[in-house]
Motif scaffolding. Structure first.
Motif, mmCIF file in Angstrom:
data_model
loop_
_atom_site.group_PDB
_atom_site.id
_atom_site.type_symbol
_atom_site.label_atom_id
_atom_site.label_comp_id
_atom_site.label_asym_id
_atom_site.label_seq_id
_atom_site.Cartn_x
_atom_site.Cartn_y
_atom_site.Cartn_z
ATOM 1 N N SER A 48 0.847 -1.188 0.000
ATOM 2 C CA SER A 48 0.000 0.000 0.000
ATOM 3 C C SER A 48 0.878 1.231 0.000
ATOM 4 O O SER A 48 1.915 1.277 0.654
ATOM 5 C CB SER A 48 -0.977 -0.023 1.169
ATOM 6 O OG SER A 48 -0.422 0.603 2.277
ATOM 7 N N ALA A 49 0.478 2.207 -0.796
ATOM 8 C CA ALA A 49 1.183 3.489 -0.820
ATOM 9 C C ALA A 49 0.196 4.526 -0.327
ATOM 10 O O ALA A 49 -0.879 4.714 -0.905
ATOM 11 C CB ALA A 49 1.666 3.804 -2.222
ATOM 12 N N VAL A 66 8.711 1.803 4.261
ATOM 13 C CA VAL A 66 9.385 3.009 3.766
ATOM 14 C C VAL A 66 8.582 4.260 4.127
ATOM 15 O O VAL A 66 7.350 4.263 4.017
ATOM 16 C CB VAL A 66 9.533 2.966 2.216
ATOM 17 C CG1 VAL A 66 10.400 4.116 1.720
ATOM 18 C CG2 VAL A 66 10.102 1.637 1.740
ATOM 19 N N VAL A 67 9.283 5.306 4.585
ATOM 20 C CA VAL A 67 8.646 6.612 4.820
ATOM 21 C C VAL A 67 9.465 7.655 4.070
ATOM 22 O O VAL A 67 10.698 7.666 4.159
ATOM 23 C CB VAL A 67 8.581 6.974 6.321
ATOM 24 C CG1 VAL A 67 7.862 8.311 6.529
ATOM 25 C CG2 VAL A 67 7.869 5.881 7.121
ATOM 26 N N LEU A 71 12.733 2.082 6.145
ATOM 27 C CA LEU A 71 13.677 2.868 5.345
ATOM 28 C C LEU A 71 13.116 4.289 5.294
ATOM 29 O O LEU A 71 11.952 4.477 4.942
ATOM 30 C CB LEU A 71 13.728 2.258 3.939
ATOM 31 C CG LEU A 71 14.474 3.013 2.852
ATOM 32 C CD1 LEU A 71 15.969 3.073 3.166
ATOM 33 C CD2 LEU A 71 14.268 2.316 1.499
ATOM 34 N N ASN A 72 13.928 5.279 5.658
ATOM 35 C CA ASN A 72 13.476 6.666 5.658
ATOM 36 C C ASN A 72 14.210 7.449 4.584
ATOM 37 O O ASN A 72 15.445 7.401 4.517
ATOM 38 C CB ASN A 72 13.692 7.288 7.042
ATOM 39 C CG ASN A 72 12.611 6.854 8.016
ATOM 40 O OD1 ASN A 72 11.594 7.506 8.153
ATOM 41 N ND2 ASN A 72 12.802 5.699 8.642
ATOM 42 N N LEU A 73 13.438 8.170 3.779
ATOM 43 C CA LEU A 73 14.030 8.842 2.623
ATOM 44 C C LEU A 73 13.670 10.326 2.574
ATOM 45 O O LEU A 73 12.563 10.715 2.954
ATOM 46 C CB LEU A 73 13.520 8.194 1.326
ATOM 47 C CG LEU A 73 13.753 6.686 1.173
ATOM 48 C CD1 LEU A 73 13.071 6.181 -0.102
ATOM 49 C CD2 LEU A 73 15.242 6.366 1.144
ATOM 50 N N ILE A 74 14.628 11.126 2.078
ATOM 51 C CA ILE A 74 14.366 12.533 1.772
ATOM 52 C C ILE A 74 14.343 12.618 0.255
ATOM 53 O O ILE A 74 15.372 12.376 -0.395
ATOM 54 C CB ILE A 74 15.499 13.443 2.307
ATOM 55 C CG1 ILE A 74 15.748 13.195 3.784
ATOM 56 C CG2 ILE A 74 15.248 14.898 1.957
ATOM 57 C CD1 ILE A 74 15.045 14.092 4.733
ATOM 58 N N GLY A 75 13.185 12.947 -0.300
ATOM 59 C CA GLY A 75 13.014 12.934 -1.751
ATOM 60 C C GLY A 75 13.598 14.158 -2.441
ATOM 61 O O GLY A 75 14.016 15.131 -1.794
ATOM 62 N N GLN A 85 6.133 -3.611 -0.883
ATOM 63 C CA GLN A 85 6.257 -3.021 0.460
ATOM 64 C C GLN A 85 5.288 -1.844 0.658
ATOM 65 O O GLN A 85 4.812 -1.257 -0.319
ATOM 66 C CB GLN A 85 7.696 -2.543 0.668
ATOM 67 C CG GLN A 85 8.679 -3.701 0.641
ATOM 68 C CD GLN A 85 10.091 -3.283 0.996
ATOM 69 O OE1 GLN A 85 10.409 -2.112 1.050
ATOM 70 N NE2 GLN A 85 10.936 -4.261 1.230
ATOM 71 N N ASN A 86 5.042 -1.520 1.923
ATOM 72 C CA ASN A 86 4.166 -0.384 2.255
ATOM 73 C C ASN A 86 4.990 0.893 2.298
ATOM 74 O O ASN A 86 6.005 0.967 2.996
ATOM 75 C CB ASN A 86 3.513 -0.594 3.621
ATOM 76 C CG ASN A 86 2.572 -1.774 3.604
ATOM 77 O OD1 ASN A 86 2.008 -2.114 2.564
ATOM 78 N ND2 ASN A 86 2.400 -2.405 4.746
ATOM 79 N N VAL A 87 4.545 1.895 1.566
ATOM 80 C CA VAL A 87 5.265 3.162 1.498
ATOM 81 C C VAL A 87 4.351 4.287 1.979
ATOM 82 O O VAL A 87 3.185 4.372 1.594
ATOM 83 C CB VAL A 87 5.740 3.460 0.047
ATOM 84 C CG1 VAL A 87 6.395 4.829 -0.044
ATOM 85 C CG2 VAL A 87 6.705 2.374 -0.428
#
Ligand code: GDP
Ligand code: IMO
Ligand code: MG
Length: 426
Positions: free
Chosen positions: A2-3, A29-30, A65-69, A215-217
């Motif tokens: 799910s996103a 993932v966030v 997993l944490n990301l800065i887009g 994965q869930n994002v």
């Protein structure tokens, strides 16, 4: 898979951090997609309180997993400081990356943010002074410096030289300020570059791989719909697109992956900074909401302006974001208020408006049309199921659902992770 996109449905500070942290428990993932350290997201986890500015609120889940887009503007010293502070508190950065396409907030952006505000006699935006607007201006003007440029000293120098010449002319000739020195800036940034290098990645690829793997994002919005550069109360807005569409451009993900858009709305309304706030209460009730709701900015500490819930504002957000679910936060702050008001439309001269007008001159003439509902005279902070809530609170929720044309799937009754009522599967 799910996103889910989480966005602010009012003017910011709705509790996006709390909602993201809550949903992050189930997310691999966030990602943050826009804004910068103008954001301040509070997450309370047991005894610990975290005030996050650039780091995604999923960071407290050690597995995600944490990301800065790419859409985020980054103040390197601030992000590195935030990482260090969190590491000292035991937070892991093993699964954390920053997009190589994200733009940098440079020293001249911060100086110009302040000087440009000072130069406005009337109509000051009341920015956070973090250089956000000037950084996005340079991005659109194609003179921005990106994280990938920082990774290569020659390229960084080449780009900085061109832009610094322009900025120094502006600083000295227009504002009478001191020029900035190229060599000391290069030296400072090359040190920061080495500290940030281990985190740099093509985050769009990481997101694609995660989505392909089922994965869930979670996309964590910053700011809010009514601060959006296109859809907000222009010019009293921020310089990015905090709406759901911005989550996609700001992370490099296509719209076909998105399952849900959660709009976070407070049970009343707040705004920090200048610009229209139709239901603003400049009386004892406004002060009572400010005190009870601790309505002081997470980033700047400024008192937030407070008012009743405005259904016109949130219905607008439901439309422009494609909100599938609302998270209604801070319902506990309304405990003990005998009569609660809800704005259902605006009276503008002899017209009744059900949509937020584009022109601020028209907005200034709008007066809220209120409906009054009976309040609940008890403490709801320990309610964990919808059925536990007093009837008056249930009715208030149902009326907001009707007025905004959206279902309220999450109700927050306190700042803690556990003080959350869930009415749907996520
Ligand atoms: P954000 O910018 O949208 O993440 O929101 P902020 O963190 O700036 O502001 C929201 C504030 O409200 C924070 O201090 C939260 O801890 C607090 N908060 C969030 N949800 C609730 C709630 O349901 N009740 C109460 N009393 N406080 C809440
Ligand atoms: P979070 O993510 C509330 C407001 C500022 C100002 C305007 C422009 O915590 O909800 P800027 O510095 O962005 O150029 O300022 O936007 N603002 C916010 N208000 N919450 C925020 O973020 C905000 N980020 C910016 O107060 O009015
Ligand atoms: Mg905030």
């Amino acid at each position: 898979m799910s996103a889910i996109i989480v966005i602010g449905a009012q003017w910011g500070d709705e509790g996006k951090g709390k909602v993201t942290d809550f949903l992050a428990e189930k997310s691999e993932v966030v990602v943050r997609s826009q804004g910068g350290n103008n954001a301040g997201h509070t997450v309370i986890n047991g005894e610990e309180e975290y005030k996050l500015h650039l780091i995604p609120s999923g960071i407290l889940n050690p597995k995600s997993l944490n990301l800065i887009g790419n859409g985020v503007v980054i103040d390197l010293a601030v992000i590195l400081d935030e990482i260090d502070c969190l590491k000292r508190r035991g937070v892991s950065f093993e699964h954390f990356h920053i997009s190589d396409r994200a733009h940098l907030i440079m020293p001249y952006h911060k100086i110009l943010d302040t000087l440009e505000e000072q130069a406005k006699a009337d109509g000051k935006i009341g920015t956070t002074g973090r250089g956000i607007g000037p950084a996005y201006v340079d991005k659109v003007n194609r003179v921005g410096i990106r994280v990938c440029d920082l990774m290569d000293e020659k390229e960084f120098r080449r780009k900085l030289q061109i832009v610094l010449e322009q900025k120094n002319t502006l600083l000295t000739k227009v504002y009478g300020a001191d020029p900035l020195d190229m060599e000391s800036m290069v030296a400072e940034f090359m040190v920061l570059a080495e500290r940030v290098r281990p985190f740099v990645a093509d985050t769009s690829v990481l997101l694609y791989d995660a989505l392909k793997a089922g994965q869930n994002v979670l996309f964590e919005g910053a700011q809010a719909t009514h601060l959006d550069i296109d859809h907000g109360t222009y010019p009293f807005v921020t310089s990015s697109n905090p709406i759901a569409g911005g989550a996609l451009t700001g992370s490099g993900v296509g719209p076909t992956w998105v399952d849900k858009v959660i709009g976070v709305a407070k049970s009343y309304t707040t705004r920090v900074g200048n610009g229209p706030l139709p239901t603003e209460l400049e009386d004892d009730m406004g002060e009572a909401l400010r005190q009870k709701g601790h309505e002081f900015g997470t980033t700047t500490g400024r008192p937030r302006r407070c008012g009743w819930f405005d259904a016109v504002v949130v219905r607008y957000s439901v439309r422009v974001n494609g909100i599938t679910d609302l998270a209604l936060t801070k319902l506990d702050v309304l405990d003990g208020i005998e009569e609660i008001k809800l704005c259902v439309a605006y009276q503008c001269g002899d017209k009744i408006l059900k949509e937020f007008p584009a022109a601020l001159s028209e907005m200034e003439q709008c007066r809220p049309i209120y409906e009054t509902m009976p309040g609940w005279m008890c403490d709801i902070s320990s309610c964990r199921k919808f059925e536990d809530l007093p009837k008056e609170a249930q009715d208030y929720i149902a009326r907001i659902e009707e007025l905004t044309d959206a279902k309220i799937s999450i109700v927050a009754v306190g700042p803690e992770r556990t003080q959350t009522i869930i009415r749907s599967d996520f």
